[in-house]
Design a protein around this motif. Sequence first.
Motif, PDB file in Angstrom:
ATOM      1  N   MET A 176     -40.378   9.952  47.323  1.00 43.24           N
ATOM      2  CA  MET A 176     -41.366   9.116  46.669  1.00 43.24           C
ATOM      3  C   MET A 176     -42.460   9.980  46.057  1.00 43.24           C
ATOM      4  SD  MET A 176     -41.743   6.089  49.501  1.00 43.24           S
ATOM      5  CE  MET A 176     -42.970   5.237  48.531  1.00 43.24           C
ATOM      6  N   PRO A 177     -42.824   9.756  44.786  1.00 45.51           N
ATOM      7  CA  PRO A 177     -43.868  10.558  44.160  1.00 45.51           C
ATOM      8  C   PRO A 177     -45.228  10.249  44.767  1.00 45.51           C
ATOM      9  CG  PRO A 177     -43.216   8.758  42.732  1.00 45.51           C
ATOM     10  CD  PRO A 177     -42.259   8.750  43.893  1.00 45.51           C
ATOM     11  N   LEU A 178     -46.123  11.246  44.754  1.00 46.45           N
ATOM     12  CA  LEU A 178     -47.468  11.049  45.261  1.00 46.45           C
ATOM     13  C   LEU A 178     -48.290  10.256  44.254  1.00 46.45           C
ATOM     14  CD1 LEU A 178     -48.269  14.589  46.709  1.00 46.45           C
ATOM     15  CD2 LEU A 178     -47.721  12.534  47.991  1.00 46.45           C
ATOM     16  N   SER A 179     -49.122   9.350  44.755  1.00 43.10           N
ATOM     17  CA  SER A 179     -50.016   8.595  43.886  1.00 43.10           C
ATOM     18  C   SER A 179     -51.192   9.483  43.491  1.00 43.10           C
ATOM     19  CB  SER A 179     -50.527   7.354  44.614  1.00 43.10           C
ATOM     20  OG  SER A 179     -51.333   7.737  45.727  1.00 43.10           O
ATOM     21  N   ASP A 180     -51.969   9.028  42.491  1.00 46.24           N
ATOM     22  CA  ASP A 180     -53.150   9.783  42.078  1.00 46.24           C
ATOM     23  C   ASP A 180     -54.133   9.926  43.233  1.00 46.24           C
ATOM     24  OD1 ASP A 180     -52.151  10.118  39.561  1.00 46.24           O
ATOM     25  OD2 ASP A 180     -53.268   8.440  38.676  1.00 46.24           O
ATOM     26  N   ALA A 181     -54.258   8.868  44.032  1.00 46.45           N
ATOM     27  CA  ALA A 181     -55.168   8.926  45.176  1.00 46.45           C
ATOM     28  C   ALA A 181     -54.710   9.971  46.180  1.00 46.45           C
ATOM     29  CB  ALA A 181     -55.256   7.548  45.835  1.00 46.45           C
ATOM     30  N   ASP A 182     -53.391  10.031  46.426  1.00 42.92           N
ATOM     31  CA  ASP A 182     -52.862  11.032  47.346  1.00 42.92           C
ATOM     32  C   ASP A 182     -53.059  12.440  46.806  1.00 42.92           C
ATOM     33  OD1 ASP A 182     -52.033   9.137  49.174  1.00 42.92           O
ATOM     34  OD2 ASP A 182     -50.044   8.932  48.279  1.00 42.92           O
ATOM     35  N   MET A 183     -52.879  12.602  45.482  1.00 43.88           N
ATOM     36  CA  MET A 183     -53.082  13.909  44.877  1.00 43.88           C
ATOM     37  C   MET A 183     -54.524  14.375  45.035  1.00 43.88           C
ATOM     38  SD  MET A 183     -50.351  15.309  43.589  1.00 43.88           S
ATOM     39  CE  MET A 183     -50.977  16.403  42.323  1.00 43.88           C
ATOM     40  N   LYS A 184     -55.466  13.461  44.869  1.00 49.52           N
ATOM     41  CA  LYS A 184     -56.873  13.821  45.012  1.00 49.52           C
ATOM     42  C   LYS A 184     -57.199  14.198  46.447  1.00 49.52           C
ATOM     43  CE  LYS A 184     -58.494  11.066  41.094  1.00 49.52           C
ATOM     44  NZ  LYS A 184     -59.317   9.930  40.637  1.00 49.52           N
ATOM     45  N   LYS A 185     -56.638  13.454  47.408  1.00 48.87           N
ATOM     46  CA  LYS A 185     -56.852  13.791  48.818  1.00 48.87           C
ATOM     47  C   LYS A 185     -56.272  15.155  49.139  1.00 48.87           C
ATOM     48  CE  LYS A 185     -56.860   9.021  50.556  1.00 48.87           C
ATOM     49  NZ  LYS A 185     -56.137   8.041  51.420  1.00 48.87           N
ATOM     50  N   LEU A 186     -55.088  15.445  48.594  1.00 50.29           N
ATOM     51  CA  LEU A 186     -54.450  16.732  48.836  1.00 50.29           C
ATOM     52  C   LEU A 186     -55.275  17.865  48.237  1.00 50.29           C
ATOM     53  CD1 LEU A 186     -52.018  18.312  49.892  1.00 50.29           C
ATOM     54  CD2 LEU A 186     -50.862  17.862  47.726  1.00 50.29           C
ATOM     55  N   ALA A 187     -55.792  17.645  47.018  1.00 47.86           N
ATOM     56  CA  ALA A 187     -56.606  18.673  46.375  1.00 47.86           C
ATOM     57  C   ALA A 187     -57.881  18.928  47.154  1.00 47.86           C
ATOM     58  CB  ALA A 187     -56.928  18.246  44.945  1.00 47.86           C
ATOM     59  N   ASP A 188     -58.514  17.878  47.652  1.00 47.70           N
ATOM     60  CA  ASP A 188     -59.727  18.043  48.446  1.00 47.70           C
ATOM     61  C   ASP A 188     -59.431  18.785  49.739  1.00 47.70           C
ATOM     62  OD1 ASP A 188     -61.313  16.777  46.601  1.00 47.70           O
ATOM     63  OD2 ASP A 188     -61.113  14.795  47.530  1.00 47.70           O
ATOM     64  N   LEU A 189     -58.268  18.511  50.328  1.00 44.51           N
ATOM     65  CA  LEU A 189     -57.887  19.195  51.554  1.00 44.51           C
ATOM     66  C   LEU A 189     -57.697  20.686  51.304  1.00 44.51           C
ATOM     67  CD1 LEU A 189     -57.059  19.009  54.530  1.00 44.51           C
ATOM     68  CD2 LEU A 189     -54.714  18.565  53.774  1.00 44.51           C
ATOM     69  N   VAL A 190     -57.041  21.030  50.183  1.00 48.48           N
ATOM     70  CA  VAL A 190     -56.868  22.443  49.829  1.00 48.48           C
ATOM     71  C   VAL A 190     -58.224  23.112  49.656  1.00 48.48           C
ATOM     72  CG1 VAL A 190     -56.049  24.008  48.038  1.00 48.48           C
ATOM     73  CG2 VAL A 190     -54.601  22.113  48.789  1.00 48.48           C
ATOM     74  N   ALA A 191     -59.146  22.418  48.983  1.00 45.40           N
ATOM     75  CA  ALA A 191     -60.468  22.988  48.756  1.00 45.40           C
ATOM     76  C   ALA A 191     -61.187  23.249  50.073  1.00 45.40           C
ATOM     77  CB  ALA A 191     -61.291  22.043  47.879  1.00 45.40           C
ATOM     78  N   ASP A 192     -61.129  22.278  50.980  1.00 49.78           N
ATOM     79  CA  ASP A 192     -61.827  22.424  52.253  1.00 49.78           C
ATOM     80  C   ASP A 192     -61.205  23.492  53.138  1.00 49.78           C
ATOM     81  OD1 ASP A 192     -63.647  20.480  51.618  1.00 49.78           O
ATOM     82  OD2 ASP A 192     -62.491  18.853  52.523  1.00 49.78           O
ATOM     83  N   ARG A 193     -59.843  23.522  53.184  1.00 51.48           N
ATOM     84  CA  ARG A 193     -59.161  24.406  54.113  1.00 51.48           C
ATOM     85  C   ARG A 193     -58.965  25.820  53.563  1.00 51.48           C
ATOM     86  NH1 ARG A 193     -56.465  21.177  57.912  1.00 51.48           N
ATOM     87  NH2 ARG A 193     -57.879  19.426  58.329  1.00 51.48           N
TER      88      ARG A 193
END
Length: 286
Positions: A176-193
């Motif tokens: 299943m493709p990631l939604s835009d909301a999921d992509m934003k959460k993933l990007a924020d997680l990368v930034a934080d971690r």
Amino acid sequence: MKLVTRAQWGARDYRRPNGATLYSGKRRGVKLHYLGTAYSDRPHAQCAAYVRQLQAQHMDGNGWSDIGYSFVVCTHGYVYEGRGLSRRNSANGSTGLNDQDYAVCLLVGSSGMTKPTDAQLHGARDAIEYCREEGPAGTWLGGHRDGYATACPGDAVYAWVKAGAPRPNTSKEDDMPLSDADMKKLADLVADRVWKKDGLTVRWGTKENPDWAAYSILHHATEVVRDNRVRLQKVQADIGALSGVVSRLAEGGGLTAAEIQAAAEAGAQAALAKLGEQLTDTTPQG
């Protein structure tokens, strides 16, 4: 394969000489079995005790020299070593049938829990491949009922066997493709971690958009890479054109060699400087 050895599940020693009887030749293949009695699923911590109970039933109740199966597979996908790869099993119905194929039992019953779990099917498939690769066993695959009058291994397991014992498809959600909301959460997680934790210099926000976050920066970076590729191609074209002009001037003799070289170097430096300015312009400003 999640193999549990006899020592690990606490097997009793097998009786000799019958329990030590080796196969007389290569095995044709693998036969699948079920318990043929009621079975209820249990936590994995209790599975080894059930296999010991099964061995006791076969040795003390049936009078066999050991647990009857080559391998036993619990509902959690673990493969318990029974008689293993070398010693002849006693579960297929006769000496000839036992000598012909390995016997792999899935811990499901004729009532109660009658359908194997996905993890169990993976474990059974692991056991089949292990028998084929290390046994050795041929590619034949069947159920206890093949060549012997019995309902074993039950309709659910037998249908799986006749389908070729495929591994369950557990990757539907992964496709299943990631939604835009999921992509934003993933990007924020990368930034934080990663970015913030490692102290990387990242300019959060621009004058035009002070609310830029990780997703915005990643999206912008993609556009920058695309734009820079176009700019590099244009610079390469300019340098190529400049080289052509220089070559024609050299042929015509209108300039000295030193003047041609100076003009070429100046043109190249100007092109590179222009490219540098363009790359600098793509950096988000704080």
